[in-house]
Design an enzyme around this catalytic site. Structure first.
Site, mmCIF file in Angstrom:
data_model
loop_
_atom_site.group_PDB
_atom_site.id
_atom_site.type_symbol
_atom_site.label_atom_id
_atom_site.label_comp_id
_atom_site.label_asym_id
_atom_site.label_seq_id
_atom_site.Cartn_x
_atom_site.Cartn_y
_atom_site.Cartn_z
ATOM 1 N N CYS A 51 -10.014 1.211 2.868
ATOM 2 C CA CYS A 51 -11.192 1.509 3.707
ATOM 3 C C CYS A 51 -11.800 0.262 4.339
ATOM 4 O O CYS A 51 -12.613 0.370 5.255
ATOM 5 C CB CYS A 51 -12.248 2.242 2.897
ATOM 6 S SG CYS A 51 -11.675 3.818 2.279
ATOM 7 N N HIS A 88 -18.650 1.715 6.993
ATOM 8 C CA HIS A 88 -17.603 2.630 6.547
ATOM 9 C C HIS A 88 -18.305 3.864 5.983
ATOM 10 O O HIS A 88 -19.297 3.748 5.262
ATOM 11 C CB HIS A 88 -16.748 1.961 5.467
ATOM 12 C CG HIS A 88 -15.869 2.926 4.753
ATOM 13 N ND1 HIS A 88 -15.045 3.786 5.430
ATOM 14 C CD2 HIS A 88 -15.710 3.185 3.424
ATOM 15 C CE1 HIS A 88 -14.401 4.541 4.547
ATOM 16 N NE2 HIS A 88 -14.785 4.209 3.326
ATOM 17 N N ASN A 148 -14.855 10.884 4.991
ATOM 18 C CA ASN A 148 -14.368 9.508 4.854
ATOM 19 C C ASN A 148 -12.967 9.426 5.465
ATOM 20 O O ASN A 148 -12.023 9.986 4.901
ATOM 21 C CB ASN A 148 -14.354 9.150 3.364
ATOM 22 C CG ASN A 148 -13.848 7.745 3.097
ATOM 23 O OD1 ASN A 148 -13.286 7.093 3.976
ATOM 24 N ND2 ASN A 148 -14.024 7.274 1.872
HETATM 25 N N1 ACO Z 1 -17.778 20.103 -6.542
HETATM 26 C C1 ACO Z 1 -18.519 20.426 -7.617
HETATM 27 N N2 ACO Z 1 -18.652 19.621 -8.686
HETATM 28 C C2 ACO Z 1 -17.991 18.436 -8.645
HETATM 29 C C3 ACO Z 1 -17.196 18.048 -7.552
HETATM 30 C C4 ACO Z 1 -17.096 18.930 -6.475
HETATM 31 N N3 ACO Z 1 -16.382 18.658 -5.388
HETATM 32 N N4 ACO Z 1 -16.678 16.826 -7.818
HETATM 33 C C5 ACO Z 1 -17.142 16.454 -9.027
HETATM 34 N N5 ACO Z 1 -17.925 17.431 -9.537
HETATM 35 C C6 ACO Z 1 -18.612 17.448 -10.810
HETATM 36 C C7 ACO Z 1 -17.930 16.570 -11.842
HETATM 37 O O1 ACO Z 1 -16.868 17.244 -12.474
HETATM 38 C C8 ACO Z 1 -19.081 16.296 -12.790
HETATM 39 O O2 ACO Z 1 -19.249 17.412 -13.633
HETATM 40 P P1 ACO Z 1 -19.657 17.238 -15.193
HETATM 41 O O3 ACO Z 1 -21.006 16.592 -15.153
HETATM 42 O O4 ACO Z 1 -19.634 18.635 -15.693
HETATM 43 O O5 ACO Z 1 -18.578 16.353 -15.771
HETATM 44 C C9 ACO Z 1 -20.307 16.221 -11.870
HETATM 45 O O6 ACO Z 1 -19.906 16.889 -10.651
HETATM 46 C C10 ACO Z 1 -20.761 14.807 -11.561
HETATM 47 O O7 ACO Z 1 -19.635 14.017 -11.208
HETATM 48 P P2 ACO Z 1 -19.782 12.524 -10.709
HETATM 49 O O8 ACO Z 1 -18.427 11.964 -10.422
HETATM 50 O O9 ACO Z 1 -20.650 11.756 -11.668
HETATM 51 O O10 ACO Z 1 -20.598 12.755 -9.350
HETATM 52 P P3 ACO Z 1 -21.246 11.688 -8.380
HETATM 53 O O11 ACO Z 1 -22.666 11.986 -8.190
HETATM 54 O O12 ACO Z 1 -20.875 10.280 -8.757
HETATM 55 O O13 ACO Z 1 -20.544 12.020 -6.991
HETATM 56 C C11 ACO Z 1 -18.794 11.093 -5.594
HETATM 57 C C12 ACO Z 1 -19.139 11.895 -6.863
HETATM 58 C C13 ACO Z 1 -19.274 11.853 -4.396
HETATM 59 C C14 ACO Z 1 -17.286 10.892 -5.548
HETATM 60 C C15 ACO Z 1 -19.488 9.701 -5.642
HETATM 61 O O14 ACO Z 1 -19.296 9.106 -6.893
HETATM 62 C C16 ACO Z 1 -18.994 8.751 -4.570
HETATM 63 O O15 ACO Z 1 -19.195 8.942 -3.396
HETATM 64 N N6 ACO Z 1 -18.385 7.618 -4.975
HETATM 65 C C17 ACO Z 1 -17.979 6.567 -4.083
HETATM 66 C C18 ACO Z 1 -16.781 6.920 -3.273
HETATM 67 C C19 ACO Z 1 -16.387 5.720 -2.446
HETATM 68 O O16 ACO Z 1 -17.220 4.968 -1.966
HETATM 69 N N7 ACO Z 1 -15.104 5.448 -2.307
HETATM 70 C C20 ACO Z 1 -14.709 4.194 -1.679
HETATM 71 C C21 ACO Z 1 -14.126 4.368 -0.401
HETATM 72 S S1 ACO Z 1 -12.753 5.417 -0.407
HETATM 73 C C22 ACO Z 1 -11.328 4.466 -0.234
HETATM 74 O O17 ACO Z 1 -11.325 3.272 -0.335
HETATM 75 C C23 ACO Z 1 -10.045 5.171 -0.022
#
Ligand code: ACO
Length: 323
Positions: free
Chosen positions: A114, A250, A280
């Site tokens: 990214c 990004h 993304n």
């Molecule tokens: N729908 C419903 N529930 C979900 C989903 C979904 N799509 N995905 C995860 N959950 C659930 C999980 O299972 C978890 O459930 P649990 O509490 O029962 O275990 C709960 O939601 C919370 O999960 P988290 O992973 O803690 O959720 P978070 O608030 O962190 O959001 C996300 C997840 C959106 C992925 C976030 O962490 C994020 O954006 N991270 C950064 C991503 C990023 O910047 N990537 C870098 C660039 S990408 C690249 O380089 C290719």
């Protein structure tokens, strides 16, 4: 001769097919509400079967060439930032060069996931500044839909396909009149590979693999690293970050963007966000957002623009330019 590398045109391409959050809720256990609240994403574009990264890249490049008033034959450097190349080799840049009908100069791919577009822009500028190349196409193009595990709700809801391109030209400083690339900041911490990677590849598994991410750990790393990179490029250039006109980030997560705005005491309306309708798109997201800002009249010639990215590696970085 002392030159400046000026962005003379940009172009975007998004595949026609749109996948909404409601569509995804039919495939995995998720909901429109969860995806919107946690990420800001409403929908994303997905390449048609047979539509390749080079096809998206070529269309974005053609739009950028038109905006710059150039022909393919005017280009002597093509860099494609991508983590989803058409083939293991040759580079997607070589395929794009052929599709454009350009045969001059150098063409190669850049892999920093990214952050790839920031790495590519910074690299292109150094080639132009060295004086051996005159006009570059810098492209970010991805088909992340091909490496997603469509049974994993924690990753498949986040990404989309697309491409964006800049024409970057070496101009003498008098002609540039203050426009052009100013500086950049590129970083990688390979100790954090496990936070975000694809579990396949030529040498390791002889398969393409699927994207794996510890999203909440990446999230925790993001705001501090991105903010530090943005502050560094501004301070190094002797520019008060609060005088920057536009931030083109990004597009990973709306909450990350809000966190950066808060940490750096910026104004939310300065941020060009495309995340709601594109998700993304990895290396494509920065040029896609920049093109959106140009197309809707927000980014004007002479504006100070700060770009930033973070992705697998972990890699992160920022670049400052005058449009
Ligand atoms: N729908 C419903 N529930 C979900 C989903 C979904 N799509 N995905 C995860 N959950 C659930 C999980 O299972 C978890 O459930 P649990 O509490 O029962 O275990 C709960 O939601 C919370 O999960 P988290 O992973 O803690 O959720 P978070 O608030 O962190 O959001 C996300 C997840 C959106 C992925 C976030 O962490 C994020 O954006 N991270 C950064 C991503 C990023 O910047 N990537 C870098 C660039 S990408 C690249 O380089 C290719």
């Amino acid at each position: 001769m002392s030159t400046k590398s000026v962005i003379t045109g940009c172009g975007a391409y998004l595949p026609q097919k749109i996948l909404t959050n409601d569509d995804l809720a039919k495939i995995v256990d998720t909901s429109d509400e969860w995806i919107r609240e946690r990420t800001g994403i409403r929908e994303r574009h997905i390449a048609e079967e047979g539509e390749k990264t080079s096809d998206l890249a070529t269309k974005a490049a053609q739009a950028a060439l038109e905006a710059a008033g150039c022909e393919p034959g005017d280009i002597d450097l093509i860099i494609v930032a991508t983590a989803t190349p058409d083939l293991t080799f040759p580079s997607t840049a070589a395929i794009v060069q052929a599709k454009l009908g350009a045969a001059a100069g150098a063409a190669f791919d850049m892999q920093a996931v990214c952050t790839g577009f920031i790495y590519a822009l910074s690299t292109a500028e150094k080639f132009l500044a060295a004086g051996q190349h005159k006009r570059a196409l810098v492209i970010g193009a991805e088909t992340f839909s091909r490496i997603l595990d469509w049974t994993d709700r924690t990753t498949c809801v986040l990404f989309g396909d697309g491409a964006g391109a800049f024409v970057m030209e070496a101009q003498d400083r008098k002609t540039a009149r203050g426009r052009g690339y100013i500086n950049s900041y590129l970083r990688c911490d390979g100790r954090l590979v496990d936070l975000l990677y694809v579990d396949g590849g030529v040498s390791a598994t002889q398969t393409t693999g699927h994207l794996r991410m510890q999203g909440n750990k990446v999230f925790r790393e993001a705001v501090a690293r991105i903010s530090q990179a943005m502050e560094w490029v501004a301070t190094d250039a002797g520019i008060d970050i609060h005088t920057v006109d536009w931030f083109v980030p990004h597009q990973a997560n709306e909450r990350i963007l809000k966190g950066v705005v808060k940490k750096l005491d910026l104004r939310p309306e300065q941020v060009i966000s495309t995340i709601a309708h594109q998700g993304n798109t990895s290396a494509a997201s920065i040029p896609l957002a920049y093109c959106q800002g140009v197309a809707d009249g927000r980014i004007k010639q002479g504006d100070l623009v700060l770009l930033e990215g973070m992705g697998g590696g972990l890699t992160w970085g920022a670049a400052l330019l005058r449009a």
